[in-house]
Design a protein around this motif. Structure first.
Motif: not given
Length: 269
Positions: A70-96
């Motif tokens: 979960n932490y050493e592999i999945f989150d570090r190498y997949l979920l975390r990078p994807v989440a950072h990319g998602y966080a770059a989306l406009p705030q109204p989109v994330q709120l929706g």
């Protein structure tokens, strides 16, 4: 999901302390002791009893397999990078997106509040779902909150706890994250709204919601990364938070007054 891990760890900043009982005579998965012999029997197997009478009897596989994946592999190498990319989306989109999934959970809130006799909260949850699904464009806009109808969350895990069922064994499930035997049953029941859709729709919705919730916890990444024993702290705070929903007076007793519950709410999303 690994979103749970960072959500719990943020509580470390607030100076929450954890207390353990050394032994227990209560069967972790039996709601009521029916015999004197059962009440006198020790079911702790030599382990410390955690919040909700949970026992980490599977600590070795939880650490070696669950936490590592979960932490050493999945989150570090997949979920975390994807989440950072998602966080770059406009705030109204994330709120929706957050509003959409919160609106689906109102179906669970409606049923689960009814189970514990909270008729008013059940009615509010149903009204929120109807209002947001129509006036809020399928829930992407939280119109109900603007009308003064506040969210009344209630999970099946909490319902089972209030009925007398203990948390049972703690589990660190690969990909899914921290849970307990009781929570696993409760989460399965709470997934019923997705049973009306094809399996691939449910998996897609689960993945998007997980990415959204993980993105909301980016600011807390350093806390879990720098923790002395992230596994133990994640486990303890997760169990304390769940038990606090069942009996607010029996858990989080050492919590600072300034604690923001919205951090831990991400655990169960």
């Amino acid at each position: 999901m690994l979103k749970k891990i960072c959500a719990i760890a943020c509580m470390l900043i607030l100076g929450v302390s954890v207390a353990h009982a050394s032994r227990s005579t209560y069967n972790p998965m039996v709601p009521r002791q029916l015999k004197i012999e059962s009440a006198q029997k020790d079911y702790s197997y030599g382990y410390s009893i955690l919040s909700g009478n949970a026992i980490d009897t599977l600590e070795v596989p939880n650490r070696v397999v669950g936490w590592t994946l979960n932490y050493e592999i999945f989150d570090r190498y997949l979920l975390r990078p994807v989440a950072h990319g998602y966080a770059a989306l406009p705030q109204p989109v994330q709120l929706g997106v957050g509003n959409f999934f919160s609106n689906i959970s109102e179906l669970n809130n409606t049923v689960n509040n009814l189970f514990i006799g909270e008729l008013k909260n059940s009615g509010i949850s149903l009204t929120r779902f109807i209002v947001n699904s129509t006036m809020g464009f399928l829930g992407f806009i939280d119109v109900a909150s603007q009308m003064g109808l506040d969210n009344k969350p209630m999970e099946m895990d909490t319902v089972l706890g209030k009925a007398g069922m203990d948390s049972g064994p703690f589990l660190m499930v690969p990909i899914y994250g921290p849970t307990t035997a009781r929570a696993a049953h409760g989460d399965t029941a709470d997934n019923w709204p997705y049973f009306f859709f094809p399996w691939y729709v449910g998996i897609g919705a689960w993945a998007i919601e997980g990415i959204h919730d993980r993105a909301q916890l980016i600011d807390q990444e350093g806390v879990v990364d720098n923790a002395i024993d992230p596994y133990v702290q994640t486990r303890d705070f997760y169990l304390m938070h769940n038990q606090g929903k069942v009996d607010p007076n029996a858990s989080m007793q050492n919590e600072e007054p300034s604690v923001d519950e919205s951090f831990l709410d991400e655990i169960d999303g």
